[in-house]
Design an enzyme around this catalytic site. Structure first.
Site, PDB file in Angstrom:
ATOM      1  N   SER A   2      39.709  49.660  44.564  1.00  0.00           N
ATOM      2  CA  SER A   2      40.492  48.713  44.191  1.00  0.00           C
ATOM      3  C   SER A   2      41.415  49.262  43.310  1.00  0.00           C
ATOM      4  CB  SER A   2      39.924  47.470  43.555  1.00  0.00           C
ATOM      5  OG  SER A   2      40.766  46.824  42.766  1.00  0.00           O
ATOM      6  N   TYR A  23      33.111  44.531  37.115  1.00  0.00           N
ATOM      7  CA  TYR A  23      33.499  44.433  38.536  1.00  0.00           C
ATOM      8  C   TYR A  23      34.173  45.875  38.835  1.00  0.00           C
ATOM      9  CZ  TYR A  23      36.500  44.107  42.655  1.00  0.00           C
ATOM     10  OH  TYR A  23      37.551  44.244  43.890  1.00  0.00           O
ATOM     11  N   LYS A  79      33.177  49.274  41.115  1.00  0.00           N
ATOM     12  CA  LYS A  79      34.113  50.126  42.016  1.00  0.00           C
ATOM     13  C   LYS A  79      34.220  51.496  41.653  1.00  0.00           C
ATOM     14  CE  LYS A  79      34.911  46.868  44.851  1.00  0.00           C
ATOM     15  NZ  LYS A  79      34.426  46.893  46.279  1.00  0.00           N
TER      16      LYS A  79
HETATM   17  P1  NAD Z   1      35.241  38.455  50.183  1.00  0.00           P
HETATM   18  O1  NAD Z   1      34.334  37.659  49.000  1.00  0.00           O
HETATM   19  O2  NAD Z   1      35.986  37.390  51.039  1.00  0.00           O
HETATM   20  O3  NAD Z   1      34.456  39.527  51.178  1.00  0.00           O
HETATM   21  C1  NAD Z   1      33.313  40.120  50.910  1.00  0.00           C
HETATM   22  C2  NAD Z   1      32.272  39.768  51.760  1.00  0.00           C
HETATM   23  O4  NAD Z   1      30.999  40.789  51.239  1.00  0.00           O
HETATM   24  C3  NAD Z   1      31.858  38.156  51.666  1.00  0.00           C
HETATM   25  O5  NAD Z   1      31.758  37.684  53.061  1.00  0.00           O
HETATM   26  C4  NAD Z   1      30.459  38.297  51.032  1.00  0.00           C
HETATM   27  O6  NAD Z   1      29.438  36.994  51.675  1.00  0.00           O
HETATM   28  C5  NAD Z   1      29.795  39.779  51.656  1.00  0.00           C
HETATM   29  N1  NAD Z   1      28.786  40.240  50.611  1.00  0.00           N
HETATM   30  C6  NAD Z   1      28.963  40.257  49.227  1.00  0.00           C
HETATM   31  N2  NAD Z   1      27.712  40.711  48.786  1.00  0.00           N
HETATM   32  C7  NAD Z   1      26.766  41.167  49.965  1.00  0.00           C
HETATM   33  C8  NAD Z   1      25.615  41.702  50.395  1.00  0.00           C
HETATM   34  N3  NAD Z   1      25.016  42.086  49.342  1.00  0.00           N
HETATM   35  N4  NAD Z   1      25.320  42.091  51.555  1.00  0.00           N
HETATM   36  C9  NAD Z   1      25.864  41.507  52.660  1.00  0.00           C
HETATM   37  N5  NAD Z   1      27.178  40.924  52.200  1.00  0.00           N
HETATM   38  C10 NAD Z   1      27.742  40.725  51.291  1.00  0.00           C
HETATM   39  O7  NAD Z   1      36.114  39.450  49.564  1.00  0.00           O
HETATM   40  P2  NAD Z   1      37.512  40.350  50.086  1.00  0.00           P
HETATM   41  O8  NAD Z   1      38.479  39.762  49.527  1.00  0.00           O
HETATM   42  O9  NAD Z   1      37.547  40.232  51.518  1.00  0.00           O
HETATM   43  O10 NAD Z   1      37.307  41.882  49.514  1.00  0.00           O
HETATM   44  C11 NAD Z   1      36.420  42.738  50.517  1.00  0.00           C
HETATM   45  C12 NAD Z   1      36.349  43.924  49.739  1.00  0.00           C
HETATM   46  O11 NAD Z   1      37.464  44.587  48.818  1.00  0.00           O
HETATM   47  C13 NAD Z   1      35.428  43.865  48.461  1.00  0.00           C
HETATM   48  O12 NAD Z   1      34.704  45.003  48.249  1.00  0.00           O
HETATM   49  C14 NAD Z   1      36.356  43.636  47.267  1.00  0.00           C
HETATM   50  O13 NAD Z   1      35.847  43.969  46.057  1.00  0.00           O
HETATM   51  C15 NAD Z   1      37.311  44.593  47.629  1.00  0.00           C
HETATM   52  N6  NAD Z   1      38.698  44.245  47.111  1.00  0.00           N
HETATM   53  C16 NAD Z   1      39.416  43.254  47.307  1.00  0.00           C
HETATM   54  C17 NAD Z   1      40.481  43.020  46.645  1.00  0.00           C
HETATM   55  C18 NAD Z   1      40.987  41.383  46.770  1.00  0.00           C
HETATM   56  O14 NAD Z   1      41.972  40.922  45.920  1.00  0.00           O
HETATM   57  N7  NAD Z   1      40.957  40.299  47.698  1.00  0.00           N
HETATM   58  C19 NAD Z   1      41.187  43.926  46.065  1.00  0.00           C
HETATM   59  C20 NAD Z   1      40.591  45.184  46.034  1.00  0.00           C
HETATM   60  C21 NAD Z   1      39.522  45.503  46.427  1.00  0.00           C
HETATM   61  C1  WQD Z   2      48.238  38.366  39.594  1.00  0.00           C
HETATM   62  C2  WQD Z   2      49.353  37.936  38.415  1.00  0.00           C
HETATM   63  C3  WQD Z   2      48.020  37.297  36.787  1.00  0.00           C
HETATM   64  C4  WQD Z   2      46.526  33.577  38.384  1.00  0.00           C
HETATM   65  C5  WQD Z   2      42.807  41.016  40.555  1.00  0.00           C
HETATM   66  C6  WQD Z   2      41.722  41.915  40.413  1.00  0.00           C
HETATM   67  C7  WQD Z   2      42.090  43.090  40.807  1.00  0.00           C
HETATM   68  C8  WQD Z   2      41.972  42.924  42.545  1.00  0.00           C
HETATM   69  C9  WQD Z   2      42.828  41.949  42.802  1.00  0.00           C
HETATM   70  C10 WQD Z   2      39.833  43.269  43.533  1.00  0.00           C
HETATM   71  C11 WQD Z   2      48.550  38.522  37.252  1.00  0.00           C
HETATM   72  C12 WQD Z   2      49.030  36.097  37.087  1.00  0.00           C
HETATM   73  C13 WQD Z   2      47.156  34.773  37.918  1.00  0.00           C
HETATM   74  C14 WQD Z   2      46.754  32.451  37.817  1.00  0.00           C
HETATM   75  C15 WQD Z   2      48.593  33.762  36.862  1.00  0.00           C
HETATM   76  N1  WQD Z   2      40.613  42.354  43.109  1.00  0.00           N
HETATM   77  N2  WQD Z   2      48.370  34.954  37.251  1.00  0.00           N
HETATM   78  N3  WQD Z   2      48.179  32.431  37.069  1.00  0.00           N
HETATM   79  O1  WQD Z   2      44.621  40.228  38.254  1.00  0.00           O
HETATM   80  O2  WQD Z   2      46.401  41.576  39.589  1.00  0.00           O
HETATM   81  O3  WQD Z   2      44.096  41.117  40.549  1.00  0.00           O
HETATM   82  O4  WQD Z   2      42.698  40.542  42.077  1.00  0.00           O
HETATM   83  O5  WQD Z   2      39.595  44.128  43.305  1.00  0.00           O
HETATM   84  O6  WQD Z   2      40.723  43.889  40.617  1.00  0.00           O
HETATM   85  O7  WQD Z   2      41.636  42.114  38.922  1.00  0.00           O
HETATM   86  O8  WQD Z   2      45.606  39.632  40.642  1.00  0.00           O
HETATM   87  O9  WQD Z   2      46.120  37.289  41.563  1.00  0.00           O
HETATM   88  O10 WQD Z   2      44.459  37.231  39.599  1.00  0.00           O
HETATM   89  O11 WQD Z   2      46.906  37.962  39.148  1.00  0.00           O
HETATM   90  O12 WQD Z   2      49.781  33.701  36.168  1.00  0.00           O
HETATM   91  O13 WQD Z   2      46.423  31.096  37.965  1.00  0.00           O
HETATM   92  O14 WQD Z   2      49.177  36.644  38.401  1.00  0.00           O
HETATM   93  O15 WQD Z   2      48.145  37.204  35.168  1.00  0.00           O
HETATM   94  O16 WQD Z   2      49.973  38.726  36.478  1.00  0.00           O
HETATM   95  P1  WQD Z   2      45.161  40.594  39.492  1.00  0.00           P
HETATM   96  P2  WQD Z   2      45.799  37.969  40.071  1.00  0.00           P
END
Ligand code: NAD
Ligand code: WQD
Length: 340
Positions: free
Chosen positions: A126, A150, A154
């Protein structure tokens, strides 16, 4: 060439979209997910969309015995590792659960992979590993610094994978650092289904548009950005999914451990996102300016040159497509997936 791919966390938001692209490309897919933050319905819909089936195993990655059984019954060419807990705020409240789930789960996965001679892994990292970057756009060689548990999971997993690749040159790893994934499959059948109040901006905006919530609270308008609100690099989840497909193709030719940003390189402010959500939905989206959210940064967007040169990948879908697709999913599934 068709491959056998293990997708951990494949029932989740990004995982389900990636399963669609993997199956469409002809790969065979086994999903391991404990459904802690997802529903098996997403996978039923993936199969229905593609007209091919995948194998689902409800397994917690921390359960070494159950995971071993999956590896005994299949031979995998590579693993795409999505499984993990991802809520930043919750990770500050219950850090142990985050460290245990995300790190322990990864240890068990890597041990099983090593034992069964599968050493190719694509990991969901991430942009959070860059913390508060000194400048933008962010390149992969920026110093890593994290601001919450979190993010540290990562960072630690990246380091663990890097160490393993250094110790054993049979391992190959791509650390894909996602920026802000939004949107949904264009069919409207799969999308993001947050539990309870959404933490992220766009699911919240869409829930206001559909009438589930009253107004968006904008977390601060006094940042050093053009309109004072936070700027992020939003990327269509299908572009992200396609990034995994090319990552798997390139992995055999990329020894060691390589980090790659997956973003568009373009930043949008919170107010621009609310306006785009209004445009896509044709609905009024009320908002008010609130306090800053602890831990938020002003601006974050990717330099995506490395993804283009190394993987031959770039994001194709623009902001309006992201919002139109997010709206289709939200309006056709206002309560997300039905309960299993
Ligand atoms: P999500 O929660 O929808 O998907 C994660 C999945 O992992 C879920 O289906 C959950 O049930 C499963 N899971 C969690 N712990 C587990 C375990 N111990 N064993 C088996 N399954 C397990 O999240 P997402 O948005 O699809 O994200 C996927 C990956 O990408 C995550 O690792 C997340 O940290 C990373 N990521 C997400 C974002 C984002 O904004 N969505 C951004 C950057 C990185
Ligand atoms: C986006 C912008 C908020 C909600 C997060 C995690 C990051 C990654 C992606 C997993 C920011 C603003 C948000 C609201 C708002 N996830 N905001 N009102 O914070 O960039 O990233 O998700 O890895 O690790 O930190 O994403 O969608 O929460 O926020 O004003 O109700 O929207 O301040 O500027 P963020 P976000």
């Amino acid at each position: 060439m068709a491959k056998n791919i293990l997708v951990t966390g494949g029932a989740g938001y990004i995982g389900s979209h990636t399963c669609v692209e993997l199956l469409k490309a002809g790969h065979d897919v086994v999903v391991v997910d404990n459904l802690v933050n997802s529903s098996q319905e997403s996978l039923r819909r993936v199969e229905e969309l593609v007209g091919r089936s995948l194998e689902f195993r409800q397994v917690d990655l921390c359960d070494a015995v159950a995971l071993e059984r999956v590896f005994e019954e299949h031979t995998f060419d590579a693993v795409v590792h999505f499984a993990g807990l991802k809520a930043v705020g919750e990770s500050c409240e219950i850090p142990l659960r985050y460290y245990e789930n995300n790190l322990h789960g990864t240890f068990e996965l890597m041990k099983a992979m090593d034992k069964h001679d599968c050493r190719n892994i694509v990991f969901s990292s991430s942009a959070t590993v860059y913390g508060d970057p000194a400048s933008v756009p962010i390149t992969e060689d920026f110093p890593l610094q994290t601001t919450n548990p979190y993010g540290r999971t990562k960072y630690f997993i990246e380091e663990i994978l890097r160490d393993q690749c250094l110790a054993d040159d049979r391992w190959r790893c791509l650390l894909l650092r996602y920026f802000n994934p939004i949107g949904a499959h264009s069919s409207g059948r799969i999308g993001e289904d947050p539990n309870g109040i959404p933490n992220n901006l766009m699911p919240y905006v869409m829930q206001v548009a559909v009438g589930l919530r009253e107004e968006v609270v904008v977390f601060g308008d006094d940042y050093e950005t053009p309109d004072g609100t936070g700027v992020r690099d939003y990327i269509h989840v299908v572009d992200l999914a396609l990034g995994h497909l090319v990552a798997l193709e390139k992995l055999p030719g990329l020894p060691g451990c390589t980090a790659v940003n997956l973003g568009t390189g373009q930043g949008y402010s919170v107010l621009e996102m609310i306006a785009a959500g209004r445009e896509a939905s044709g609905r009024e989206i009320s908002y008010r300016i609130g306090d800053r959210r602890a831990g938020d940064i002003a601006t974050c967007y990717a330099d995506s040159a490395m993804a283009a040169s190394l993987l031959g990948w770039r994001a194709e879908k623009g902001l309006s497509e992201m919002c139109v697709d997010a709206w289709r999913w939200q309006s056709e599934n206002p309560d997300g997936y039905p309960e299993d």
